[in-house]
Design an enzyme around this catalytic site. Structure first.
Site, PDB file in Angstrom:
ATOM      1  N   SER A 146       6.491  13.281   5.988  1.00 14.55           N
ATOM      2  CA  SER A 146       5.048  13.541   5.948  1.00 14.55           C
ATOM      3  C   SER A 146       4.669  14.648   6.939  1.00 14.55           C
ATOM      4  O   SER A 146       5.118  15.775   6.784  1.00 14.55           O
ATOM      5  CB  SER A 146       4.299  12.227   6.192  1.00 14.55           C
ATOM      6  OG  SER A 146       2.962  12.362   5.798  1.00 14.55           O
ATOM      7  N   ASP A 222       2.914   7.395  -4.225  1.00 13.26           N
ATOM      8  CA  ASP A 222       2.439   7.691  -2.872  1.00 13.26           C
ATOM      9  C   ASP A 222       0.932   7.986  -2.933  1.00 13.26           C
ATOM     10  O   ASP A 222       0.505   8.923  -3.617  1.00 13.26           O
ATOM     11  CB  ASP A 222       3.219   8.920  -2.370  1.00 13.26           C
ATOM     12  CG  ASP A 222       2.895   9.319  -0.942  1.00 13.26           C
ATOM     13  OD1 ASP A 222       1.786   9.029  -0.473  1.00 13.26           O
ATOM     14  OD2 ASP A 222       3.773   9.948  -0.321  1.00 13.26           O
ATOM     15  N   HIS A 255       4.558   5.817   0.264  1.00 17.35           N
ATOM     16  CA  HIS A 255       4.704   6.731   1.410  1.00 17.35           C
ATOM     17  C   HIS A 255       5.431   6.067   2.581  1.00 17.35           C
ATOM     18  O   HIS A 255       5.603   6.676   3.621  1.00 17.35           O
ATOM     19  CB  HIS A 255       3.293   7.157   1.852  1.00 17.35           C
ATOM     20  CG  HIS A 255       3.233   8.403   2.690  1.00 17.35           C
ATOM     21  ND1 HIS A 255       3.505   9.657   2.198  1.00 17.35           N
ATOM     22  CD2 HIS A 255       2.919   8.605   4.001  1.00 17.35           C
ATOM     23  CE1 HIS A 255       3.360  10.569   3.153  1.00 17.35           C
ATOM     24  NE2 HIS A 255       3.008   9.948   4.272  1.00 17.35           N
TER      25      HIS A 255
HETATM   26  N1  LIG Z   1      -2.807   4.679   9.426  1.00 13.00           N
HETATM   27  C1  LIG Z   1      -3.004   5.669   8.455  1.00 13.00           C
HETATM   28  C2  LIG Z   1      -1.716   6.149   7.832  1.00 13.00           C
HETATM   29  C3  LIG Z   1      -0.656   6.378   8.853  1.00 13.00           C
HETATM   30  C4  LIG Z   1       0.674   6.544   8.163  1.00 13.00           C
HETATM   31  O1  LIG Z   1       0.860   6.227   7.006  1.00 13.00           O
HETATM   32  N2  LIG Z   1       1.606   7.093   8.909  1.00 13.00           N
HETATM   33  C5  LIG Z   1       2.896   7.354   8.313  1.00 13.00           C
HETATM   34  C6  LIG Z   1       3.118   8.813   8.304  1.00 13.00           C
HETATM   35  S1  LIG Z   1       1.813   9.599   7.369  1.00 13.00           S
HETATM   36  C7  LIG Z   1       2.029  11.274   7.602  1.00 13.00           C
HETATM   37  O2  LIG Z   1       2.418  11.841   8.527  1.00 13.00           O
HETATM   38  C8  LIG Z   1       3.951   6.603   9.093  1.00 13.00           C
HETATM   39  O3  LIG Z   1       5.084   7.015   9.152  1.00 13.00           O
HETATM   40  N3  LIG Z   1       3.556   5.476   9.707  1.00 13.00           N
HETATM   41  C9  LIG Z   1       4.430   4.700  10.567  1.00 13.00           C
HETATM   42  C10 LIG Z   1       5.201   3.623   9.895  1.00 13.00           C
HETATM   43  O4  LIG Z   1       6.051   3.011  10.592  1.00 13.00           O
HETATM   44  O5  LIG Z   1       5.042   3.365   8.685  1.00 13.00           O
HETATM   45  C11 LIG Z   1      -3.893   5.148   7.368  1.00 13.00           C
HETATM   46  O6  LIG Z   1      -4.378   4.063   7.588  1.00 13.00           O
HETATM   47  O7  LIG Z   1      -4.054   5.809   6.339  1.00 13.00           O
END
Ligand SMILES: N[C@@H](CCC(=O)N[C@@H](CSC=O)C(=O)NCC(=O)O)C(=O)O
Length: 281
Positions: A146, A222, A255
């Site tokens: 991402s 996603d 995602h």
């Molecule tokens: N909290 C946010 C979304 C945050 C999210 O999905 N972070 C992803 C990366 S998104 C792009 O860079 C992530 O890797 N989160 C950490 C995990 O361990 O999953 C929302 O509420 O939309």
């Protein structure tokens, strides 16, 4: 450099370190997986992994399940944090700006410019430190998720010859045209969008002079695909220029790290193959 954790994993070691960064002017934390071959005195190739919004060095380490295959392949994996952190570092209440959302660039605008220099940190300072302090070769590859996928593609495209290959899971391929990228670039780089192009993988690929093997996995389910990611734009540019790219759209995947864990083995083997093609190191 101070070691803050060490875990035996698949015959190798997962270690976490804290050090002062000249790039960010802060203390930075990173993790490194050292495969068993390092214990036997062998120098190993290195994959840099860049995580996404809200992550630290720990998300990939604990959720992706990469260590078993890294041990088999004899590959170190370096996992930096996603931004400078601390009370003295500017922040924002939203999850997609400020601490945990450094976008792997050098900020030019107040209040961010004081510490948000993740491009210099990831592309220059951290590899120099890794290559000085650990039993690694000078053969590097880079991957991410991402925001970290954007970072991996962008850093590899800006530094021809420095990375054997680049891969990404659900990368922000055209941040100048995505709400996440536009918000971050406006804050960190200012309103003049001509300065944003240096950090946009589509723009960089359009003008790149040296081919770079690229692998992208994208979950078809996603939630961020329709608005934020635009992998097809990158694939179209690569195809038009006759450059090597594999874009795989994976039905049913979202995602999350469940998606990453499902395909990380393919990415590690892709990088191992291209790292072996590098002469020297
Ligand atoms: N909290 C946010 C979304 C945050 C999210 O999905 N972070 C992803 C990366 S998104 C792009 O860079 C992530 O890797 N989160 C950490 C995990 O361990 O999953 C929302 O509420 O939309």
């Amino acid at each position: 450099m101070e070691q803050i954790a060490s875990f035996r994993a698949f015959g190798g070691w997962h270690k976490r370190f804290r050090h002062h960064s000249a790039s960010t002017g802060t203390s930075m934390t990173f993790a490194i997986y050292l495969p068993p071959q390092c214990d036997q005195g062998t120098k190993v190739d290195v994959l840099y992994w860049l995580s996404g919004l809200t992550c630290t060095d720990d998300n990939f380490a604990t959720k992706a399940g990469a260590q078993r295959v890294a041990a088999e392949l004899g590959m170190a994996i370096v996992m930096p944090d996603t931004s400078p952190r601390g009370a003295e570092v500017a922040d924002d209440d939203s999850y997609d700006l400020g601490q945990g959302a450094g976008f792997y660039l050098n900020a030019t605008q107040a209040p961010w410019a004081a510490h948000y220099r993740m491009y210099d940190y990831v592309a220059e300072e951290l590899p120099a430190l890794i290559e000085r302090e650990f039993p690694v070769t000078l053969r590097r590859s880079i991957s991410g998720h991402s925001m970290g996928g954007h970072g991996a593609l962008m850093i590899a495209l800006r530094n021809p010859g420095r990375y054997a290959a680049a891969s990404a899971f659900a990368p922000i391929c055209q941040p100048t045209a995505s709400p996440w990228g536009q918000k971050a670039f406006t804050a960190y780089l200012g309103d003049d969008s001509s300065t944003w192009q240096n950090y946009d993988s589509c723009h960089l690929l359009q003008h790149a002079q040296q081919a770079l093997p690229l692998l992208i996995d994208q979950g078809e389910q996603d939630n961020f695909l329709p608005t934020q990611l635009n992998p097809q734009a990158l694939a179209d540019i690569a195809q038009a220029r006759g450059w090597p790219i594999t874009l795989r759209v994976q039905p049913g995947y979202d995602h999350s790290y469940y998606f990453i864990a499902s395909f990380i083995e393919d990415h590690l083997r892709f990088h191992a193959y291209w790292l072996r093609q590098v002469v020297g190191g």
